[in-house]
Scaffold this motif. Structure first.
Motif, PDB file in Angstrom:
ATOM      1  N   GLU A 234       0.804  -1.232   0.000  1.00  0.00           N
ATOM      2  CA  GLU A 234       0.000   0.000   0.000  1.00  0.00           C
ATOM      3  C   GLU A 234       0.827   1.268   0.000  1.00  0.00           C
ATOM      4  OE1 GLU A 234      -2.984  -0.048   3.054  1.00  0.00           O
ATOM      5  OE2 GLU A 234      -4.140  -1.642   2.064  1.00  0.00           O
ATOM      6  N   THR A 235       2.039   1.198   0.517  1.00  0.00           N
ATOM      7  CA  THR A 235       2.822   2.440   0.620  1.00  0.00           C
ATOM      8  C   THR A 235       4.187   2.301  -0.055  1.00  0.00           C
ATOM      9  OG1 THR A 235       3.982   1.856   2.655  1.00  0.00           O
ATOM     10  CG2 THR A 235       1.787   2.842   2.904  1.00  0.00           C
ATOM     11  N   ALA A 236       4.765   3.464  -0.369  1.00  0.00           N
ATOM     12  CA  ALA A 236       6.097   3.500  -0.978  1.00  0.00           C
ATOM     13  C   ALA A 236       7.123   2.894  -0.022  1.00  0.00           C
ATOM     14  CB  ALA A 236       6.477   4.938  -1.328  1.00  0.00           C
ATOM     15  N   ALA A 237       6.895   3.069   1.297  1.00  0.00           N
ATOM     16  CA  ALA A 237       7.843   2.516   2.276  1.00  0.00           C
ATOM     17  C   ALA A 237       7.784   0.979   2.280  1.00  0.00           C
ATOM     18  CB  ALA A 237       7.533   3.055   3.671  1.00  0.00           C
ATOM     19  N   ASP A 238       6.571   0.415   2.151  1.00  0.00           N
ATOM     20  CA  ASP A 238       6.437  -1.053   2.036  1.00  0.00           C
ATOM     21  C   ASP A 238       7.256  -1.536   0.838  1.00  0.00           C
ATOM     22  OD1 ASP A 238       4.470  -0.832   4.018  1.00  0.00           O
ATOM     23  OD2 ASP A 238       2.789  -1.086   2.624  1.00  0.00           O
ATOM     24  N   LEU A 239       7.037  -0.861  -0.287  1.00  0.00           N
ATOM     25  CA  LEU A 239       7.702  -1.255  -1.538  1.00  0.00           C
ATOM     26  C   LEU A 239       9.217  -1.143  -1.409  1.00  0.00           C
ATOM     27  CD1 LEU A 239       7.651  -2.083  -4.511  1.00  0.00           C
ATOM     28  CD2 LEU A 239       7.378   0.336  -5.106  1.00  0.00           C
ATOM     29  N   GLU A 240       9.670  -0.070  -0.774  1.00  0.00           N
ATOM     30  CA  GLU A 240      11.109   0.151  -0.640  1.00  0.00           C
ATOM     31  C   GLU A 240      11.750  -0.992   0.135  1.00  0.00           C
ATOM     32  OE1 GLU A 240      12.346   2.077  -2.824  1.00  0.00           O
ATOM     33  OE2 GLU A 240      14.103   1.089  -1.954  1.00  0.00           O
ATOM     34  N   TYR A 241      11.067  -1.414   1.208  1.00  0.00           N
ATOM     35  CA  TYR A 241      11.621  -2.524   1.995  1.00  0.00           C
ATOM     36  C   TYR A 241      11.678  -3.794   1.146  1.00  0.00           C
ATOM     37  CZ  TYR A 241      12.752  -5.847   5.541  1.00  0.00           C
ATOM     38  OH  TYR A 241      13.406  -6.833   6.239  1.00  0.00           O
ATOM     39  N   LEU A 242      10.597  -4.071   0.422  1.00  0.00           N
ATOM     40  CA  LEU A 242      10.544  -5.284  -0.408  1.00  0.00           C
ATOM     41  C   LEU A 242      11.647  -5.257  -1.467  1.00  0.00           C
ATOM     42  CD1 LEU A 242       6.665  -5.370  -0.789  1.00  0.00           C
ATOM     43  CD2 LEU A 242       8.053  -7.074   0.432  1.00  0.00           C
ATOM     44  N   GLY A 252      -0.802  -4.721  -4.962  1.00  0.00           N
ATOM     45  CA  GLY A 252      -1.441  -3.907  -3.930  1.00  0.00           C
ATOM     46  C   GLY A 252      -1.909  -2.575  -4.461  1.00  0.00           C
ATOM     47  N   TRP A 253      -2.605  -1.859  -3.581  1.00  0.00           N
ATOM     48  CA  TRP A 253      -3.242  -0.614  -3.989  1.00  0.00           C
ATOM     49  C   TRP A 253      -2.235   0.458  -4.383  1.00  0.00           C
ATOM     50  CZ3 TRP A 253      -7.402  -0.600   0.495  1.00  0.00           C
ATOM     51  CH2 TRP A 253      -8.266  -1.681   0.271  1.00  0.00           C
ATOM     52  N   LEU A 254      -0.977   0.318  -3.919  1.00  0.00           N
ATOM     53  CA  LEU A 254       0.055   1.272  -4.343  1.00  0.00           C
ATOM     54  C   LEU A 254       0.175   1.245  -5.879  1.00  0.00           C
ATOM     55  CD1 LEU A 254       2.444   3.213  -3.649  1.00  0.00           C
ATOM     56  CD2 LEU A 254       3.927   1.199  -3.636  1.00  0.00           C
ATOM     57  N   PHE A 255       0.033   0.059  -6.451  1.00  0.00           N
ATOM     58  CA  PHE A 255       0.133  -0.085  -7.914  1.00  0.00           C
ATOM     59  C   PHE A 255      -1.233   0.124  -8.552  1.00  0.00           C
ATOM     60  CE2 PHE A 255       3.242  -3.090  -5.997  1.00  0.00           C
ATOM     61  CZ  PHE A 255       4.399  -2.428  -6.353  1.00  0.00           C
ATOM     62  N   ALA A 256      -2.193  -0.668  -8.158  1.00  0.00           N
ATOM     63  CA  ALA A 256      -3.560  -0.550  -8.702  1.00  0.00           C
ATOM     64  C   ALA A 256      -4.492  -1.481  -7.957  1.00  0.00           C
ATOM     65  CB  ALA A 256      -3.571  -0.905 -10.189  1.00  0.00           C
ATOM     66  N   LYS A 257      -5.771  -1.121  -7.925  1.00  0.00           N
ATOM     67  CA  LYS A 257      -6.800  -2.030  -7.421  1.00  0.00           C
ATOM     68  C   LYS A 257      -7.230  -2.961  -8.552  1.00  0.00           C
ATOM     69  CE  LYS A 257      -8.597   0.689  -3.650  1.00  0.00           C
ATOM     70  NZ  LYS A 257      -9.741   1.234  -2.928  1.00  0.00           N
ATOM     71  N   ALA A 258      -8.036  -3.961  -8.209  1.00  0.00           N
ATOM     72  CA  ALA A 258      -8.596  -4.828  -9.248  1.00  0.00           C
ATOM     73  C   ALA A 258      -9.549  -3.993 -10.096  1.00  0.00           C
ATOM     74  CB  ALA A 258      -9.337  -5.986  -8.597  1.00  0.00           C
ATOM     75  N   GLN A 259      -9.506  -4.192 -11.400  1.00  0.00           N
ATOM     76  CA  GLN A 259     -10.317  -3.397 -12.310  1.00  0.00           C
ATOM     77  C   GLN A 259     -10.823  -4.246 -13.473  1.00  0.00           C
ATOM     78  OE1 GLN A 259      -7.472  -0.431 -13.990  1.00  0.00           O
ATOM     79  NE2 GLN A 259      -6.052  -1.439 -12.596  1.00  0.00           N
TER      80      GLN A 259
END
Ligand code: C2E
Ligand code: MG
Ligand code: MG
Ligand code: MG
Length: 283
Positions: A234-242, A252-259
């Motif tokens: 959900e967040t840039a910080a989550d992504l940075e750690y990964l 996750g929602w940081l990138f996109a929701k289901a559409q």
């Protein structure tokens, strides 16, 4: 005594109303499945290193004529209890394979399977029929199962999984870490992918316990040669750690929701058109 009796009647009436609402919902769901009106939305799976869309997870959506959008958490359990998840599963699988067959390149589609679909006895045929009918290459299909499927402890489940894998389909372990013995299941079947449950990913930027758990799962996946996907980014910080720990994919929602498919296909086209960042030299 009169009061007691009144309370009892009230309780009975409430039970009755609940049972009726449930029965109504079951009938409505059955009708939606038969009419083919359940929709399938797609949430992208992002390659963390490159930002490429590796694929999409197919997620069922029910737009009820009177009650509007009902989330899966409110009808998948009912579908499981009533057996409706079996025809629902066929619908989602076929739709997902058909939509994915029109996506460019080797973009993958991931479809969730329920335990009951394994019990139905013809899951292998259902999957191979969907692939044949739609022309989707088996290697572009990922099937997501949770621990509950392996809890069945039946020979039949493992035989079906092995047969599907021999066909070229990939098998993912969903919601990894939430069950009782996720680790032992990794030994019972050669999974192609592990999806780290959202509960470990959320707050990853700041929670050092989650960080330790996620780091360990990534290390485990890497040494077993299994692709690791983090759910619920959900967040840039989550992504940075990964990214810093070398996690392969994120969702996750940081990138996109289901559409809906049209929007997902457009996102895919944009993603493929964008200029590629220069490959980073080892830093
Ligand atoms: P799942 O397979 O673990 O799917 C991921 C769920 O996390 C989806 O919820 C997705 O919308 C949600 N999600 C993704 N990114 C984020 C995020 O950044 N934050 C948060 N808070 N949530 C995020 P959804 O679509 O409501 O589906 C819930 C569950 O219902 C799925 O969990 C899956 O177990 C089940 N489900 C959905 N579609 C199907 C289906 O076609 N067949 C079966 N058997 N189960 C399905
Ligand atoms: Mg899933
Ligand atoms: Mg999941
Ligand atoms: Mg989940």
């Amino acid at each position: 005594k009169a009061e007691g009796r009144g309370a009892y009647c009230f309780f009975e009436a409430e039970m009755d109303a609940r049972l009726q609402a449930r029965r109504r919902m079951e009938l409505d769901l059955r009708a939606a499945i038969n009419a083919g009106t359940l929709e399938v939305h797609y949430q992208p799976l992002i390659e963390i290193g490159s930002g490429d869309v590796a694929g999409f997870e197919a997620l069922v959506r029910w737009n009820h004529p009177e009650r509007g959008n009902i989330p899966p958490i409110d009808f998948i359990p009912l579908a499981e209890e009533t057996g409706l998840v079996v025809p629902l599963g066929v619908h989602v699988l076929t739709r997902a394979c058909r939509d994915a067959a029109a996506w460019p390149g080797d973009t993958k589609v991931a479809v969730n399977l329920s335990t009951l679909q394994f019990r139905s006895g013809n899951l292998f045929e259902v999957v191979s029929d969907a692939l044949n009918e739609t022309g989707l290459e088996p290697k572009r299909l990922e099937l997501e199962i949770t621990e509950s499927v392996l809890l069945e402890k039946s020979e039949n489940v493992l035989a079906t999984l092995h047969a599907l894998r021999a066909l070229g389909v990939r098998i993912s372990m969903d919601d990894f870490g939430t069950g009782y013995s996720s680790l032992s299941y990794l030994r019972s079947f050669p999974f192609d992918k592990i999806k780290i449950d959202r509960s470990f990913v959320q707050g990853l930027g700041t929670n050092s316990d989650s960080q330790a758990i996620v780091r360990a799962i990534i290390t485990l996946g890497r040494s077993l040669g299994i692709t690791i996907t983090a759910e619920g980014v959900e967040t840039a910080a989550d992504l940075e750690y990964l990214r810093s720990e070398g996690c392969h994919q994120g969702q996750g929602w940081l990138f996109a929701k289901a559409q809906p498919n049209e929007a997902a296909s457009e996102l895919l086209r944009e993603n493929r058109r964008r200029p590629k960042p220069p490959a980073k030299s080892a830093a």
